[in-house]
Scaffold this motif. Structure first.
Motif, PDB file in Angstrom:
ATOM      1  N   GLY A  94      12.974   7.167  -5.886  1.00 30.51           N
ATOM      2  CA  GLY A  94      13.494   7.594  -4.694  1.00 30.51           C
ATOM      3  C   GLY A  94      12.674   6.853  -3.645  1.00 30.51           C
ATOM      4  O   GLY A  94      12.140   7.469  -2.822  1.00 30.51           O
ATOM      5  N   ALA A  95      12.200   5.746  -4.013  1.00 35.23           N
ATOM      6  CA  ALA A  95      11.364   4.937  -3.031  1.00 35.23           C
ATOM      7  C   ALA A  95      11.778   4.418  -1.628  1.00 35.23           C
ATOM      8  O   ALA A  95      11.022   4.084  -0.813  1.00 35.23           O
ATOM      9  CB  ALA A  95      10.723   3.648  -3.862  1.00 35.23           C
ATOM     10  N   ASN A  96      13.210   4.707  -1.368  1.00 38.34           N
ATOM     11  CA  ASN A  96      13.838   4.336  -0.174  1.00 38.34           C
ATOM     12  C   ASN A  96      13.122   2.895   0.321  1.00 38.34           C
ATOM     13  O   ASN A  96      13.634   1.672  -0.606  1.00 38.34           O
ATOM     14  CB  ASN A  96      13.494   5.419   0.630  1.00 38.34           C
ATOM     15  CG  ASN A  96      14.405   5.570   1.945  1.00 38.34           C
ATOM     16  OD1 ASN A  96      14.322   4.916   2.983  1.00 38.34           O
ATOM     17  ND2 ASN A  96      15.428   6.219   1.762  1.00 38.34           N
ATOM     18  N   ILE A  97      12.729   2.631   1.380  1.00 35.31           N
ATOM     19  CA  ILE A  97      12.476   1.399   1.890  1.00 35.31           C
ATOM     20  C   ILE A  97      11.019   1.223   1.628  1.00 35.31           C
ATOM     21  O   ILE A  97      10.371  -0.224   2.018  1.00 35.31           O
ATOM     22  CB  ILE A  97      12.636   1.407   3.469  1.00 35.31           C
ATOM     23  CG1 ILE A  97      11.793   2.455   4.145  1.00 35.31           C
ATOM     24  CG2 ILE A  97      13.977   1.532   3.878  1.00 35.31           C
ATOM     25  CD1 ILE A  97      11.863   1.903   5.757  1.00 35.31           C
ATOM     26  N   GLY A  98      10.331   1.759   0.706  1.00 37.40           N
ATOM     27  CA  GLY A  98       8.976   1.487   0.418  1.00 37.40           C
ATOM     28  C   GLY A  98       8.014   2.115   1.256  1.00 37.40           C
ATOM     29  O   GLY A  98       6.717   1.618   1.297  1.00 37.40           O
ATOM     30  N   ASP A  99       8.391   3.021   2.090  1.00 36.13           N
ATOM     31  CA  ASP A  99       7.300   3.788   3.179  1.00 36.13           C
ATOM     32  C   ASP A  99       5.899   4.406   2.553  1.00 36.13           C
ATOM     33  O   ASP A  99       4.941   4.106   2.705  1.00 36.13           O
ATOM     34  CB  ASP A  99       8.077   4.471   4.186  1.00 36.13           C
ATOM     35  CG  ASP A  99       9.020   5.321   3.648  1.00 36.13           C
ATOM     36  OD1 ASP A  99       9.904   5.099   2.851  1.00 36.13           O
ATOM     37  OD2 ASP A  99       8.525   6.730   3.389  1.00 36.13           O
ATOM     38  N   THR A 100       6.595   5.201   1.583  1.00 36.26           N
ATOM     39  CA  THR A 100       5.384   6.105   0.681  1.00 36.26           C
ATOM     40  C   THR A 100       4.346   5.059  -0.177  1.00 36.26           C
ATOM     41  O   THR A 100       3.248   5.197  -0.059  1.00 36.26           O
ATOM     42  CB  THR A 100       6.227   7.133  -0.087  1.00 36.26           C
ATOM     43  OG1 THR A 100       7.256   7.557   0.656  1.00 36.26           O
ATOM     44  CG2 THR A 100       5.080   7.952  -0.650  1.00 36.26           C
ATOM     45  N   ALA A 101       4.824   4.155  -0.630  1.00 39.58           N
ATOM     46  CA  ALA A 101       4.287   3.137  -1.519  1.00 39.58           C
ATOM     47  C   ALA A 101       3.235   2.344  -0.558  1.00 39.58           C
ATOM     48  O   ALA A 101       2.108   2.057  -0.863  1.00 39.58           O
ATOM     49  CB  ALA A 101       5.006   1.978  -2.255  1.00 39.58           C
ATOM     50  N   SER A 102       3.713   1.900   0.640  1.00 41.89           N
ATOM     51  CA  SER A 102       2.932   0.962   1.641  1.00 41.89           C
ATOM     52  C   SER A 102       1.713   2.181   1.963  1.00 41.89           C
ATOM     53  O   SER A 102       0.618   1.724   2.226  1.00 41.89           O
ATOM     54  CB  SER A 102       3.952   0.548   2.727  1.00 41.89           C
ATOM     55  OG  SER A 102       3.045   0.066   3.771  1.00 41.89           O
ATOM     56  N   LEU A 103       2.403   3.534   2.301  1.00 39.41           N
ATOM     57  CA  LEU A 103       1.219   4.259   3.003  1.00 39.41           C
ATOM     58  C   LEU A 103       0.096   4.682   2.207  1.00 39.41           C
ATOM     59  O   LEU A 103      -1.060   4.932   2.307  1.00 39.41           O
ATOM     60  CB  LEU A 103       1.923   5.593   3.643  1.00 39.41           C
ATOM     61  CG  LEU A 103       2.656   5.392   4.824  1.00 39.41           C
ATOM     62  CD1 LEU A 103       3.556   6.541   4.879  1.00 39.41           C
ATOM     63  CD2 LEU A 103       1.724   5.132   6.022  1.00 39.41           C
ATOM     64  N   THR A 104       0.473   4.714   0.881  1.00 36.36           N
ATOM     65  CA  THR A 104      -0.509   5.018  -0.412  1.00 36.36           C
ATOM     66  C   THR A 104      -1.200   3.702  -0.332  1.00 36.36           C
ATOM     67  O   THR A 104      -2.596   3.963  -0.485  1.00 36.36           O
ATOM     68  CB  THR A 104       0.365   5.191  -1.671  1.00 36.36           C
ATOM     69  OG1 THR A 104       1.363   6.460  -1.377  1.00 36.36           O
ATOM     70  CG2 THR A 104      -0.704   5.494  -2.787  1.00 36.36           C
ATOM     71  N   LEU A 105      -0.804   2.449  -0.412  1.00 37.10           N
ATOM     72  CA  LEU A 105      -1.766   1.510  -0.506  1.00 37.10           C
ATOM     73  C   LEU A 105      -2.498   1.089   0.698  1.00 37.10           C
ATOM     74  O   LEU A 105      -3.627   0.351   0.617  1.00 37.10           O
ATOM     75  CB  LEU A 105      -1.188   0.269  -0.952  1.00 37.10           C
ATOM     76  CG  LEU A 105      -0.132   0.413  -2.253  1.00 37.10           C
ATOM     77  CD1 LEU A 105       0.772  -0.878  -2.526  1.00 37.10           C
ATOM     78  CD2 LEU A 105      -1.483   0.552  -3.272  1.00 37.10           C
ATOM     79  N   ASP A 106      -2.208   1.851   1.911  1.00 36.61           N
ATOM     80  CA  ASP A 106      -3.297   1.570   3.136  1.00 36.61           C
ATOM     81  C   ASP A 106      -4.477   2.484   2.720  1.00 36.61           C
ATOM     82  O   ASP A 106      -5.486   2.025   3.282  1.00 36.61           O
ATOM     83  CB  ASP A 106      -2.505   2.549   4.216  1.00 36.61           C
ATOM     84  CG  ASP A 106      -1.363   1.661   4.782  1.00 36.61           C
ATOM     85  OD1 ASP A 106      -1.388   0.341   4.396  1.00 36.61           O
ATOM     86  OD2 ASP A 106      -0.643   2.162   5.644  1.00 36.61           O
TER      87      ASP A 106
END
Length: 205
Positions: A94-106
């Motif tokens: 349920g990655a949607n637009i990639g916000d959670t992945a991006s915030l994690t890799l921040d």
């Protein structure tokens, strides 16, 4: 090259949605709702350390502005797990637009399998993570059995849910992505289908 309207709305939306003035934020919520009746272009808004592309109507910026801890659980858990593991593996369903992945890799180094069924959100997901080689994007609807055909999706308020059965199991998906078969963190956000997704991940769990 983005259209002038898209660039203007990106700047306006990014500035007003994160305004320190509660009055300005409330006024922009009402104005934004009205504008969305007539237009829904692609905009770029800052999310964490990066600017992400999304539809103008997407509620993510408002959620981040109103709720300080929104979208922070996976990054915080990943940061804690990273202290014990050199190679952190995460699955984001349920990655949607990639916000959670991006915030994690921040915050941490990790390999992330980002799964999203909706074609429009998946397009933004791949675009928003194109400069993040640690993210592998897969377009798939996950459920408890291998149905052999695609699921029917219904989109509402910046998310999508399965309204007619279909799709594959996570265990089946991981056969094509064995590098994620031993994951340390599994995030499931599928608007009511979470239990079915977990039922289809017996081998993984």
């Amino acid at each position: 090259v983005r259209a002038p309207l898209s660039m203007l709305l990106s700047s306006l939306h990014g500035a007003l949605v994160y305004s320190k003035s509660r009055f300005i934020r409330r006024a922009w919520v009402k104005t934004h709702r009205l504008l969305c009746r007539f237009m829904n272009p692609e905009v770029r808004v800052r999310v964490g350390k990066r600017k992400l592309s999304m539809r103008f109507s997407h509620p993510l910026p408002f959620a981040l502005s109103l709720y300080p801890h929104y979208d922070t659980l996976m990054p915080r858990l990943s940061r804690a797990l990273r202290t014990e593991r050199e190679d952190l593996v995460v699955i984001d369903i349920g990655a949607n637009i990639g916000d959670t992945a991006s915030l994690t890799l921040d915050q941490v180094d990790a390999r992330i399998l980002a799964v999203e069924p909706d074609p429009d959100y998946f397009r933004f997901l791949t675009g928003n993570t194109s400069d993040l080689p640690a993210v592998t994007c897969v377009q798939a609807a996950l459920t408890d059995v291998d149905a052999g055909h695609g699921a029917t999706l219904t989109k509402v308020a910046g998310t999508a849910f399965i309204s007619a059965a279909g799709g594959i199991t996570l265990d089946t998906l991981l056969r094509s992505h064995p590098a994620f078969a031993r994951t340390h963190l599994l995030k499931v956000d599928t608007d009511g289908f979470d239990y079915k997704v977990l039922q289809g991940a017996r081998r993984l769990l």
